[in-house]
Design a protein around this motif. Sequence first.
Motif, PDB file in Angstrom:
ATOM      1  N   VAL A  51    -115.125  33.525  -5.400  1.00 18.28           N
ATOM      2  CA  VAL A  51    -114.971  32.376  -4.496  1.00 18.28           C
ATOM      3  C   VAL A  51    -115.430  32.761  -3.086  1.00 18.28           C
ATOM      4  N   SER A  52    -115.056  33.951  -2.636  1.00 17.16           N
ATOM      5  CA  SER A  52    -115.447  34.400  -1.294  1.00 17.16           C
ATOM      6  C   SER A  52    -116.964  34.452  -1.137  1.00 17.16           C
ATOM      7  N   VAL A  53    -117.629  35.037  -2.109  1.00 17.92           N
ATOM      8  CA  VAL A  53    -119.090  35.148  -2.051  1.00 17.92           C
ATOM      9  C   VAL A  53    -119.735  33.767  -2.067  1.00 17.92           C
ATOM     10  N   LEU A  54    -119.219  32.895  -2.899  1.00 22.31           N
ATOM     11  CA  LEU A  54    -119.772  31.536  -2.974  1.00 22.31           C
ATOM     12  C   LEU A  54    -119.606  30.783  -1.658  1.00 22.31           C
ATOM     13  N   MET A  55    -118.600  31.116  -0.883  1.00 23.05           N
ATOM     14  CA  MET A  55    -118.376  30.437   0.398  1.00 23.05           C
ATOM     15  C   MET A  55    -119.397  30.859   1.456  1.00 23.05           C
ATOM     16  N   GLU A  56    -119.988  32.032   1.303  1.00 21.37           N
ATOM     17  CA  GLU A  56    -120.955  32.506   2.298  1.00 21.37           C
ATOM     18  C   GLU A  56    -122.277  31.748   2.242  1.00 21.37           C
ATOM     19  N   PHE A  57    -122.721  31.390   1.064  1.00 22.46           N
ATOM     20  CA  PHE A  57    -124.048  30.770   0.922  1.00 22.46           C
ATOM     21  C   PHE A  57    -124.196  29.451   1.680  1.00 22.46           C
ATOM     22  N   PRO A  58    -123.259  28.507   1.544  1.00 26.95           N
ATOM     23  CA  PRO A  58    -123.440  27.260   2.304  1.00 26.95           C
ATOM     24  C   PRO A  58    -123.405  27.487   3.813  1.00 26.95           C
ATOM     25  N   SER A  59    -122.626  28.449   4.237  1.00 28.91           N
ATOM     26  CA  SER A  59    -122.549  28.747   5.660  1.00 28.91           C
ATOM     27  C   SER A  59    -123.882  29.262   6.187  1.00 28.91           C
ATOM     28  N   MET A  60    -124.456  30.220   5.466  1.00 26.72           N
ATOM     29  CA  MET A  60    -125.759  30.751   5.882  1.00 26.72           C
ATOM     30  C   MET A  60    -126.841  29.679   5.822  1.00 26.72           C
ATOM     31  N   TRP A  61    -126.772  28.864   4.795  1.00 30.71           N
ATOM     32  CA  TRP A  61    -127.757  27.795   4.637  1.00 30.71           C
ATOM     33  C   TRP A  61    -127.662  26.778   5.775  1.00 30.71           C
ATOM     34  N   ALA A  62    -126.448  26.464   6.214  1.00 29.11           N
ATOM     35  CA  ALA A  62    -126.228  25.441   7.242  1.00 29.11           C
ATOM     36  C   ALA A  62    -126.304  25.999   8.658  1.00 29.11           C
ATOM     37  N   PHE A  63    -126.469  27.298   8.803  1.00 29.09           N
ATOM     38  CA  PHE A  63    -126.371  27.904  10.128  1.00 29.09           C
ATOM     39  C   PHE A  63    -127.361  27.321  11.127  1.00 29.09           C
ATOM     40  N   ARG A  64    -128.565  27.122  10.719  1.00 29.99           N
ATOM     41  CA  ARG A  64    -129.580  26.561  11.636  1.00 29.99           C
ATOM     42  C   ARG A  64    -129.154  25.173  12.139  1.00 29.99           C
ATOM     43  N   SER A  65    -128.633  24.361  11.250  1.00 32.80           N
ATOM     44  CA  SER A  65    -128.150  23.025  11.654  1.00 32.80           C
ATOM     45  C   SER A  65    -126.958  23.133  12.590  1.00 32.80           C
ATOM     46  N   LEU A  66    -126.084  24.069  12.319  1.00 32.13           N
ATOM     47  CA  LEU A  66    -124.911  24.259  13.168  1.00 32.13           C
ATOM     48  C   LEU A  66    -125.317  24.677  14.575  1.00 32.13           C
ATOM     49  N   LEU A  67    -126.384  25.469  14.676  1.00 30.31           N
ATOM     50  CA  LEU A  67    -126.870  25.901  15.994  1.00 30.31           C
ATOM     51  C   LEU A  67    -127.395  24.734  16.829  1.00 30.31           C
ATOM     52  N   GLN A  68    -127.802  23.681  16.179  1.00 27.11           N
ATOM     53  CA  GLN A  68    -128.263  22.504  16.924  1.00 27.11           C
ATOM     54  C   GLN A  68    -127.095  21.748  17.548  1.00 27.11           C
ATOM     55  N   LYS A  69    -125.899  21.965  17.024  1.00 31.17           N
ATOM     56  CA  LYS A  69    -124.712  21.273  17.524  1.00 31.17           C
ATOM     57  C   LYS A  69    -123.949  22.094  18.567  1.00 31.17           C
ATOM     58  N   LYS A  70    -123.907  23.406  18.377  1.00 33.18           N
ATOM     59  CA  LYS A  70    -123.173  24.291  19.295  1.00 33.18           C
ATOM     60  C   LYS A  70    -123.972  25.570  19.519  1.00 33.18           C
ATOM     61  N   SER A  71    -123.630  26.284  20.571  1.00 33.71           N
ATOM     62  CA  SER A  71    -124.373  27.486  20.952  1.00 33.71           C
ATOM     63  C   SER A  71    -124.086  28.670  20.030  1.00 33.71           C
ATOM     64  N   LEU A  72    -124.964  29.653  20.113  1.00 29.71           N
ATOM     65  CA  LEU A  72    -124.787  30.893  19.360  1.00 29.71           C
ATOM     66  C   LEU A  72    -123.468  31.549  19.743  1.00 29.71           C
ATOM     67  N   ARG A  73    -123.140  31.558  21.011  1.00 28.18           N
ATOM     68  CA  ARG A  73    -121.869  32.130  21.487  1.00 28.18           C
ATOM     69  C   ARG A  73    -120.684  31.443  20.819  1.00 28.18           C
ATOM     70  N   PHE A  74    -120.725  30.128  20.704  1.00 23.92           N
ATOM     71  CA  PHE A  74    -119.646  29.378  20.059  1.00 23.92           C
ATOM     72  C   PHE A  74    -119.448  29.848  18.624  1.00 23.92           C
ATOM     73  N   TRP A  75    -120.549  30.004  17.873  1.00 19.96           N
ATOM     74  CA  TRP A  75    -120.441  30.395  16.467  1.00 19.96           C
ATOM     75  C   TRP A  75    -119.984  31.839  16.318  1.00 19.96           C
ATOM     76  N   PHE A  76    -120.338  32.691  17.288  1.00 19.90           N
ATOM     77  CA  PHE A  76    -119.766  34.043  17.287  1.00 19.90           C
ATOM     78  C   PHE A  76    -118.243  33.966  17.419  1.00 19.90           C
ATOM     79  N   CYS A  77    -117.787  33.127  18.324  1.00 17.30           N
ATOM     80  CA  CYS A  77    -116.337  32.990  18.537  1.00 17.30           C
ATOM     81  C   CYS A  77    -115.642  32.406  17.311  1.00 17.30           C
ATOM     82  N   VAL A  78    -116.264  31.428  16.673  1.00 15.48           N
ATOM     83  CA  VAL A  78    -115.696  30.854  15.445  1.00 15.48           C
ATOM     84  C   VAL A  78    -115.589  31.929  14.366  1.00 15.48           C
ATOM     85  N   SER A  79    -116.646  32.690  14.200  1.00 17.33           N
ATOM     86  CA  SER A  79    -116.660  33.728  13.182  1.00 17.33           C
ATOM     87  C   SER A  79    -115.595  34.787  13.460  1.00 17.33           C
ATOM     88  N   ALA A  80    -115.532  35.268  14.685  1.00 17.00           N
ATOM     89  CA  ALA A  80    -114.539  36.286  15.038  1.00 17.00           C
ATOM     90  C   ALA A  80    -113.119  35.751  14.830  1.00 17.00           C
TER      91      ALA A  80
END
Length: 175
Positions: A51-80
């Motif tokens: 389940v954990s591994v399967l959760m990573e793929f959609p996140s990586m796939w959507a990352f470019r779209s997420l960057l259009q909504k919020k900054s790289l710094r924001f996503w670093f903070c979310v991840s941390a």
Amino acid sequence: RELLKKYPTFFLLILGWGLLFGSHNTSGTYLIHVIRKMGEGESLLGILIAVSVLMEFPSMWAFRSLLQKKSLRFWFCVSASAYVLRHIVLLVARRPLFLFLIAIIQFFETGMLVPATALYVVRYLDAANQAKGQTLMYTLSNGVIPACILFLSGRLVDVSGIDSALILILACSTV
């Protein structure tokens, strides 16, 4: 050394990712101890890893779209924050349901941190230092720092049990 002097923020990124990824690897390595403490077995571990591994793929796939909504710094903070949340939940988990929550949190952890760090190097290090920067980042944050955390956690598991190791893991991810 010159690279780290030229880009001091990059050094902090390496240290931060090393602590996050090291605590993540360690929690995965010793997850079986948590599972056994709950009275469960290895089959639950296999399901949780899948389940954990399967959760990573959609996140990586959507990352470019997420960057259009919020900054790289924001996503670093979310991840941390997701890494810290994972280790809090892991420390207080008393039933397998909590472990499935941890597996779902994986969407925001490694699935975001890996593309974010690669993008950071491309955006903020000059072209002549990018390959060296990636190599340094992955060697320290995926090798040296996690190895130290794994070693210390293993000693804690041997000496005082899994909860002591989970506290160290939480402290590392919080830093």
